[in-house]
Design a protein around this motif. Structure first.
Motif, mmCIF file in Angstrom:
data_model
loop_
_atom_site.group_PDB
_atom_site.id
_atom_site.type_symbol
_atom_site.label_atom_id
_atom_site.label_comp_id
_atom_site.label_asym_id
_atom_site.label_seq_id
_atom_site.Cartn_x
_atom_site.Cartn_y
_atom_site.Cartn_z
ATOM 1 N N ASP A 5 0.848 -1.193 0.000
ATOM 2 C CA ASP A 5 0.000 0.000 0.000
ATOM 3 C C ASP A 5 0.889 1.251 0.000
ATOM 4 O OD1 ASP A 5 -2.560 1.514 0.727
ATOM 5 O OD2 ASP A 5 -1.188 2.064 2.333
ATOM 6 N N TYR B 146 0.678 -6.605 -11.544
ATOM 7 C CA TYR B 146 1.156 -5.353 -12.142
ATOM 8 C C TYR B 146 2.631 -5.112 -11.799
ATOM 9 C CZ TYR B 146 -3.870 -4.457 -12.698
ATOM 10 O OH TYR B 146 -5.204 -4.543 -13.011
ATOM 11 N N TRP C 93 -9.529 9.170 1.471
ATOM 12 C CA TRP C 93 -8.348 8.341 1.172
ATOM 13 C C TRP C 93 -7.294 9.180 0.428
ATOM 14 C CZ3 TRP C 93 -7.896 4.821 -3.636
ATOM 15 C CH2 TRP C 93 -6.703 4.087 -3.581
ATOM 16 N N CYS D 67 -5.034 0.581 -17.386
ATOM 17 C CA CYS D 67 -5.020 2.054 -17.391
ATOM 18 C C CYS D 67 -3.611 2.612 -17.434
ATOM 19 C CB CYS D 67 -5.690 2.590 -16.128
ATOM 20 S SG CYS D 67 -7.413 2.398 -16.173
ATOM 21 N N GLN D 68 -2.862 2.138 -18.375
ATOM 22 C CA GLN D 68 -1.474 2.550 -18.481
ATOM 23 C C GLN D 68 -1.415 3.943 -19.095
ATOM 24 O OE1 GLN D 68 0.265 -0.517 -20.796
ATOM 25 N NE2 GLN D 68 2.093 0.664 -21.252
ATOM 26 N N PHE D 69 -0.554 4.822 -18.575
ATOM 27 C CA PHE D 69 -0.439 6.054 -19.338
ATOM 28 C C PHE D 69 0.833 6.055 -20.189
ATOM 29 C CE2 PHE D 69 2.424 7.758 -16.456
ATOM 30 C CZ PHE D 69 1.983 8.655 -15.504
ATOM 31 N N MET E 247 1.942 2.588 -8.871
ATOM 32 C CA MET E 247 2.878 2.340 -9.977
ATOM 33 C C MET E 247 2.286 1.673 -11.214
ATOM 34 S SD MET E 247 5.742 2.665 -11.294
ATOM 35 C CE MET E 247 7.144 3.205 -10.380
ATOM 36 N N GLY E 248 1.250 0.873 -11.059
ATOM 37 C CA GLY E 248 0.645 0.234 -12.236
ATOM 38 C C GLY E 248 1.674 -0.520 -13.054
ATOM 39 N N SER F 224 -0.912 8.775 -10.877
ATOM 40 C CA SER F 224 -2.261 8.686 -11.400
ATOM 41 C C SER F 224 -2.951 7.648 -10.522
ATOM 42 C CB SER F 224 -2.178 8.227 -12.857
ATOM 43 O OG SER F 224 -3.442 7.938 -13.338
ATOM 44 N N PRO F 225 -3.676 8.096 -9.502
ATOM 45 C CA PRO F 225 -4.309 7.141 -8.580
ATOM 46 C C PRO F 225 -5.542 6.512 -9.232
ATOM 47 C CG PRO F 225 -4.957 9.376 -8.015
ATOM 48 C CD PRO F 225 -3.976 9.496 -9.168
#
Ligand SMILES: C[S@@+](CC[C@H](N)C(=O)[O-])C[C@H]1O[C@@H](n2cnc3c(N)ncnc32)[C@H](O)[C@@H]1O
Length: 265
Positions: A18, A249, A58, A198-200, A224-225, A37-38
């Motif tokens: 977390d 991920y 949160w 949801c990758q940027f 981090m994705g 990017s949460p």
């Protein structure tokens, strides 16, 4: 070479944990840039949709830690989209903006990221942008504009009168990319696409990393994705720390890092 660390947290490592717990282990004022990017609370596979108030609470806990750990030249870039509930659209940056300002951060830009693809809506205009709030801790912040200039529209345009007549009128290094960024989002045919939903794009991360940090600086990405920011940081000789709760991920991100060809130092 011995591993470098900040407190108990190793640099250039993605922790499966977390992000609030992880950030609490990072010393005050030790990070140059927090980019993130949460989850947007829209029910993606990695999140449970919650009441907006619960989500915002949160996020304020995340923001508290981000503010504590950036240094005096540091920046936070918080990239979000809209929370949508029952057809009602709530732009998350507008909701979170006062939380940053309340904590003494200075807003520098509200970057609008536009992209060509997305859902085709039938009851409102289709959404084709997200935003990123860029804020700094002080007025003495890192901003390397020359590193991110883009080509001039008319590179050979010259002054046509006055003392500078005949000289180039634009900066030969290119123009300021402005606060509207048109960068393709990472959908199915995109060359960077992984199994993360949801990758940027790397171009987005790179522009932030190059402009807001210097070589050897530390960039933290709390959510981090697929590891986009970690890849961008290493490509540009920065260090990174990442937190991500989902093991799959973390594996995707580590695989991207393993296949990266790093620049020679
Ligand atoms: C919007 S995605 C970020 C994607 C990233 N920009 C990229 O390019 O891959 C948010 C990520 O946050 C992760 N996440 C959700 N809750 C978390 C938490 N409490 N701590 C750390 N990561 C979390 C999700 O699993 C998801 O991968």
């Amino acid at each position: 070479m011995p591993k470098q660390s900040l407190g108990e947290i190793e640099l250039n490592r993605i922790y499966q944990r977390d992000c609030i717990e992880g950030m609490r282990m990072i010393p005050d004022g030790s990070i140059n840039v927090v980019l993130t990017s949460p989850p947007y609370n829209i029910g993606k596979e990695y999140e449970k949709k919650q009441l907006l108030e619960v989500y915002v609470y949160w996020m304020t806990q995340v923001i508290d830690e981000c503010v504590r750990i950036i240094n005096d030249n540091g920046s936070i870039v918080f990239q979000v989209g809209n929370y949508v509930n029952d057809g009602a659209v709530y732009p998350l940056d507008c909701i979170l903006y006062p939380e940053f300002v309340k904590r003494g951060l200075i807003p520098r830009n509200r970057i609008v990221w536009t992209f060509g693809h997305g859902l085709h809506c039938t009851k409102r205009f289709s959404g084709r942008y997200e935003t990123a709030l860029w804020l700094t801790k002080t007025d003495d912040y890192t901003f390397n504009l020359d590193a991110v200039r883009i080509p001039q529209k008319y590179p050979n345009k010259r002054h046509y009168k006055g003392v500078k007549k005949g000289e180039l009128s634009g900066n030969p290094l290119g123009k300021n990319p402005s606060d509207v960024w048109e960068i393709l989002n990472v959908k199915h045919n995109h060359p960077e696409k992984t199994n993360h939903p949801c990758q940027f794009p790397l171009d987005f991360a790179n522009r932030i990393i190059l402009s807001l940090s210097n070589e050897d600086d530390v960039v933290l990405y709390p959510f981090m994705g697929s590891g986009t920011t970690a890849v961008g940081a290493l490509m540009h000789k920065r260090k990174f720390i990442g937190f991500e709760t989902e093991r799959g991920y973390v594996e995707i991100a580590n695989k991207r890092l393993d296949s990266l060809e790093l620049p020679q130092s």
